[in-house]
Design a protein around this motif. Structure first.
Motif, PDB file in Angstrom:
ATOM      1  N   ALA A 212      45.897  -3.900 -47.394  1.00 20.31           N
ATOM      2  CA  ALA A 212      45.677  -3.429 -46.023  1.00 20.31           C
ATOM      3  C   ALA A 212      44.283  -2.815 -45.881  1.00 20.31           C
ATOM      4  O   ALA A 212      43.568  -3.084 -44.897  1.00 20.31           O
ATOM      5  N   ALA A 213      43.894  -1.990 -46.843  1.00 21.76           N
ATOM      6  CA  ALA A 213      42.574  -1.363 -46.793  1.00 21.76           C
ATOM      7  C   ALA A 213      41.475  -2.414 -46.878  1.00 21.76           C
ATOM      8  O   ALA A 213      40.502  -2.387 -46.093  1.00 21.76           O
ATOM      9  N   ASN A 214      41.625  -3.346 -47.798  1.00 24.51           N
ATOM     10  CA  ASN A 214      40.648  -4.418 -47.973  1.00 24.51           C
ATOM     11  C   ASN A 214      40.443  -5.204 -46.679  1.00 24.51           C
ATOM     12  O   ASN A 214      39.314  -5.403 -46.216  1.00 24.51           O
ATOM     13  N   VAL A 215      41.538  -5.613 -46.073  1.00 23.10           N
ATOM     14  CA  VAL A 215      41.473  -6.438 -44.859  1.00 23.10           C
ATOM     15  C   VAL A 215      40.849  -5.679 -43.701  1.00 23.10           C
ATOM     16  O   VAL A 215      39.956  -6.173 -43.017  1.00 23.10           O
ATOM     17  N   ARG A 216      41.299  -4.446 -43.462  1.00 24.03           N
ATOM     18  CA  ARG A 216      40.809  -3.714 -42.299  1.00 24.03           C
ATOM     19  C   ARG A 216      39.351  -3.291 -42.469  1.00 24.03           C
ATOM     20  O   ARG A 216      38.585  -3.289 -41.507  1.00 24.03           O
ATOM     21  N   ILE A 217      38.960  -2.925 -43.691  1.00 24.37           N
ATOM     22  CA  ILE A 217      37.555  -2.597 -43.925  1.00 24.37           C
ATOM     23  C   ILE A 217      36.692  -3.825 -43.665  1.00 24.37           C
ATOM     24  O   ILE A 217      35.649  -3.747 -42.999  1.00 24.37           O
ATOM     25  N   ALA A 218      37.127  -4.989 -44.162  1.00 21.63           N
ATOM     26  CA  ALA A 218      36.374  -6.231 -43.925  1.00 21.63           C
ATOM     27  C   ALA A 218      36.323  -6.558 -42.437  1.00 21.63           C
ATOM     28  O   ALA A 218      35.265  -6.957 -41.914  1.00 21.63           O
ATOM     29  N   ASN A 219      37.458  -6.403 -41.732  1.00 22.70           N
ATOM     30  CA  ASN A 219      37.489  -6.657 -40.287  1.00 22.70           C
ATOM     31  C   ASN A 219      36.492  -5.766 -39.543  1.00 22.70           C
ATOM     32  O   ASN A 219      35.723  -6.234 -38.697  1.00 22.70           O
ATOM     33  N   PHE A 220      36.526  -4.482 -39.839  1.00 19.29           N
ATOM     34  CA  PHE A 220      35.663  -3.523 -39.133  1.00 19.29           C
ATOM     35  C   PHE A 220      34.184  -3.761 -39.437  1.00 19.29           C
ATOM     36  O   PHE A 220      33.343  -3.653 -38.545  1.00 19.29           O
ATOM     37  N   LEU A 221      33.871  -4.097 -40.678  1.00 16.06           N
ATOM     38  CA  LEU A 221      32.475  -4.380 -41.007  1.00 16.06           C
ATOM     39  C   LEU A 221      32.009  -5.669 -40.347  1.00 16.06           C
ATOM     40  O   LEU A 221      30.867  -5.771 -39.892  1.00 16.06           O
ATOM     41  N   GLY A 222      32.911  -6.665 -40.289  1.00 14.74           N
ATOM     42  CA  GLY A 222      32.571  -7.898 -39.587  1.00 14.74           C
ATOM     43  C   GLY A 222      32.327  -7.663 -38.111  1.00 14.74           C
ATOM     44  O   GLY A 222      31.492  -8.323 -37.497  1.00 14.74           O
ATOM     45  N   ALA A 223      33.052  -6.708 -37.533  1.00 16.86           N
ATOM     46  CA  ALA A 223      32.884  -6.353 -36.120  1.00 16.86           C
ATOM     47  C   ALA A 223      31.786  -5.311 -35.917  1.00 16.86           C
ATOM     48  O   ALA A 223      31.622  -4.790 -34.806  1.00 16.86           O
ATOM     49  N   LYS A 224      31.047  -4.978 -37.003  1.00 16.02           N
ATOM     50  CA  LYS A 224      29.944  -4.007 -36.961  1.00 16.02           C
ATOM     51  C   LYS A 224      30.414  -2.626 -36.506  1.00 16.02           C
ATOM     52  O   LYS A 224      29.811  -1.993 -35.637  1.00 16.02           O
ATOM     53  N   GLN A 225      31.501  -2.160 -37.127  1.00 13.45           N
ATOM     54  CA  GLN A 225      32.046  -0.820 -36.859  1.00 13.45           C
ATOM     55  C   GLN A 225      32.205  -0.079 -38.206  1.00 13.45           C
ATOM     56  O   GLN A 225      33.322   0.164 -38.673  1.00 13.45           O
ATOM     57  N   PRO A 226      31.077   0.303 -38.830  1.00 12.74           N
ATOM     58  CA  PRO A 226      31.128   0.883 -40.179  1.00 12.74           C
ATOM     59  C   PRO A 226      31.865   2.215 -40.258  1.00 12.74           C
ATOM     60  O   PRO A 226      32.471   2.514 -41.296  1.00 12.74           O
ATOM     61  N   GLU A 227      31.816   3.027 -39.200  1.00 19.88           N
ATOM     62  CA  GLU A 227      32.511   4.318 -39.265  1.00 19.88           C
ATOM     63  C   GLU A 227      34.026   4.145 -39.302  1.00 19.88           C
ATOM     64  O   GLU A 227      34.730   4.898 -39.972  1.00 19.88           O
ATOM     65  N   LYS A 228      34.524   3.145 -38.580  1.00 21.34           N
ATOM     66  CA  LYS A 228      35.963   2.850 -38.657  1.00 21.34           C
ATOM     67  C   LYS A 228      36.333   2.393 -40.064  1.00 21.34           C
ATOM     68  O   LYS A 228      37.401   2.737 -40.582  1.00 21.34           O
ATOM     69  N   ALA A 229      35.439   1.605 -40.686  1.00 16.32           N
ATOM     70  CA  ALA A 229      35.682   1.157 -42.051  1.00 16.32           C
ATOM     71  C   ALA A 229      35.729   2.343 -43.005  1.00 16.32           C
ATOM     72  O   ALA A 229      36.615   2.434 -43.872  1.00 16.32           O
TER      73      ALA A 229
ATOM     74  N   ALA B 290      37.729 -13.289 -52.830  1.00 15.25           N
ATOM     75  CA  ALA B 290      36.610 -13.787 -52.019  1.00 15.25           C
ATOM     76  C   ALA B 290      37.110 -14.292 -50.669  1.00 15.25           C
ATOM     77  O   ALA B 290      36.491 -14.033 -49.626  1.00 15.25           O
ATOM     78  N   ALA B 291      38.237 -15.007 -50.668  1.00 17.20           N
ATOM     79  CA  ALA B 291      38.799 -15.525 -49.420  1.00 17.20           C
ATOM     80  C   ALA B 291      39.186 -14.398 -48.482  1.00 17.20           C
ATOM     81  O   ALA B 291      38.895 -14.446 -47.275  1.00 17.20           O
ATOM     82  N   THR B 292      39.822 -13.352 -49.006  1.00 18.50           N
ATOM     83  CA  THR B 292      40.231 -12.228 -48.161  1.00 18.50           C
ATOM     84  C   THR B 292      39.023 -11.531 -47.545  1.00 18.50           C
ATOM     85  O   THR B 292      39.010 -11.224 -46.345  1.00 18.50           O
ATOM     86  N   ILE B 293      38.000 -11.273 -48.361  1.00 22.29           N
ATOM     87  CA  ILE B 293      36.794 -10.589 -47.862  1.00 22.29           C
ATOM     88  C   ILE B 293      36.096 -11.432 -46.802  1.00 22.29           C
ATOM     89  O   ILE B 293      35.791 -10.963 -45.693  1.00 22.29           O
ATOM     90  N   LEU B 294      35.840 -12.705 -47.122  1.00 20.71           N
ATOM     91  CA  LEU B 294      35.058 -13.557 -46.220  1.00 20.71           C
ATOM     92  C   LEU B 294      35.826 -13.899 -44.952  1.00 20.71           C
ATOM     93  O   LEU B 294      35.276 -13.867 -43.851  1.00 20.71           O
TER      94      LEU B 294
END
Length: 475
Positions: A77-94, A301-305
């Motif tokens: 869960a942490a991995n996915v949401r951190i990747a989602n937020f960084l992809g959406a350019k929301q580093p503080e949420k990550a 790698a698949a989960t992050i990308l």
């Protein structure tokens, strides 16, 4: 081409995409292999004491796998949401959700430690093993699992770093703790100078010390990170983020729990075949697990990308990365499958001189080698589904595979038809192939991305990047 802390620049051509995948996957493969060596070294050294001790460690690890399921789910869960937020350019949420996941890891680590303190013996007895194996297993179980907080932190801290695109730091930590673990294992199990021989208890203590060092090292890397470094105000428990992690990680935990509970049941069937057969099964599993590490590396790698591209709204690019990760993983694991098929018996000879056990190990690994491409499909596509916020479908599929296919076939082929360990491993392979095919069909049909029902109407895959990014962040 930068891949550190989420700042990944994606090129348009396939060659550059493959380079990005390998940059992320290879450190994860190395990390997973070195983490697996922790259990492998335990089994190797403990096998020098006796097969009953091997069975004790194996049964204990089967129960511990339930704990791992909980900890890994928080990490997913942490991995996915951190990747989602960084992809959406929301580093503080990550950053915020990273710290909340650590809080959750600590709470679950304390809870499982308390459970172990009071129920270690009864949990092992559920496996139906012989009394002498229970006695040894309880010693190992209590030492390793009462300080479960360090297990939990190892899983979650590594996942936090990977979610930010840093797969190198967890790899470095894995190498460090394995050097420490190998040295301590030898000293504490067999004794050295002023240190007395401690046997199985020594193996357990070496594992605990290694995890403590690993947790501290991972915290060090997170504190150094410009994206993830801690903020004091983010340590306050946030109900929304904790619930978000729980609901996303819940199905991932459910998937692993269903798998582990099913594993306990069919382990019980294997135990009825005799201590030597179970020892062969355990040793074969410890050899085969290295193939899983390759699959998990490409799944990481698949989960992050996929997670970052889904967060950015790039659905087609996410699917391309998932496909490439899968084909690369299949190629690597097909080669390893051939090695398992050819050299399985030879690998087994490192653990025991019993020729019957060695023959059984070779049989199991031959079957495993045949099914390696399906295992690659299963592991990597599961990682892609999770990166796309879809943790429920893999859970449902695992439930069907473990309880309807694997457990039933282990009983029929291994016990009823009298095929023994051959039947057990054929059942495992058929289950893996079944789930791999189903995931592939779902992926091909485009039914692998999960979003909330109340935003599904605006989250059709053909919508704009901005709309899809908003949908994912509403998940």
């Amino acid at each position: 081409m930068e891949t550190h802390e989420g700042n990944i620049q994606y090129a348009e051509n396939t060659k550059d995409k493959i380079k990005i995948i390998l940059v992320l996957a290879m450190p994860a493969v190395i990390e997973n292999i070195f983490q697996t060596i922790l259990g492998f070294v335990d089994t190797y050294f403990v096998s020098k004491i006796g097969l009953a001790e091997v069975s004790a460690v194996g049964v204990t690890n089967a129960v511990l796998a339930i704990y791992f399921a909980l900890f890994m789910a928080i990490g997913v869960a942490a991995n996915v949401r951190i990747a989602n937020f960084l992809g959406a350019k929301q580093p503080e949420k990550a950053r915020h959700i990273a710290q909340q996941s650590i809080i959750l890891a600590i709470l679950f680590g304390i809870a499982t430690g308390i459970i172990t303190l009071f129920f270690a013996g009864p949990l092992l007895k559920l496996m139906g093993i012989e009394a002498n194996v229970v006695e040894v297993g309880e010693i190992y179980f209590k030492i390793v699992a009462i300080p479960s907080i360090f297990m939990s932190l190892m899983f979650v801290l590594s996942a936090v770093l990977r979610g930010a695109g840093d797969t190198r730091a967890p790899m470095k930590v894995s190498i460090l703790i394995n050097i420490v673990h190998v040295a301590l294992d030898y000293i504490l199990i067999f004794g050295f100078w002023l240190v007395p021989e401690m046997g199985v208890a020594g193996a357990a203590l070496a594992t605990v010390f290694a995890r403590v060092i690993g947790s501290l090292a991972l915290l060090y890397y997170i504190k150094r990170s410009t994206i993830l470094s801690f903020r004091k105000d983010y340590w306050k428990p946030d109900k929304q983020h904790l619930w978000e992690l729980t609901t996303l990680g819940g199905p991932a935990a459910g998937e692993r729990l269903v798998m582990r509970l099913g594993q306990i049941v069919y382990f019980g069937f294997v135990v009825t075949l005799g201590t030597n057969v179970f020892a062969a099964h355990q040793i074969a599993g410890n050899v085969e697990v290295f193939s899983y590490m390759i699959g998990y590396g490409f799944a990481t790698a698949a989960t992050i990308l996929v997670g970052q591209q889904i967060g950015a709204g790039n659905i087609d690019v996410a699917k391309k990365f998932a496909t490439l990760c899968t084909w690369l993983g299949i190629s690597a694991m097909a080669i390893l499958g051939a090695l398992l098929f050819i050299f399985g018996s030879w690998a087994g000879s490192f653990f025991t001189d019993d020729q019957e056990v060695i023959k059984s190990i070779g049989t199991a690994l031959k079957v495993s080698g045949i099914f390696q491409p399906f295992l690659a499909l299963l592991l990597i596509l599961t990682g892609a589904f999770q990166g796309a916020n879809n943790t429920k479908f893999p859970m449902y599929l695992t439930a069907v595979g473990m309880w309807v296919v694997r457990t039933l076939l282990v009983y029929v082929l291994g016990i009823q038809l009298g095929w023994g360990l051959l039947g057990v491993w054929l059942a495992i392979g058929i289950d893996i192939a079944f789930r791999a095919v189903v995931l592939t069909l779902q992926f091909a049909r485009g039914k692998w991305i999960a979003v909330k029902k109340d935003v599904e109407s605006e989250c059709h895959p053909q919508t704009t990047k901005e709309t899809m990014s908003r949908c994912v962040n509403n998940y």
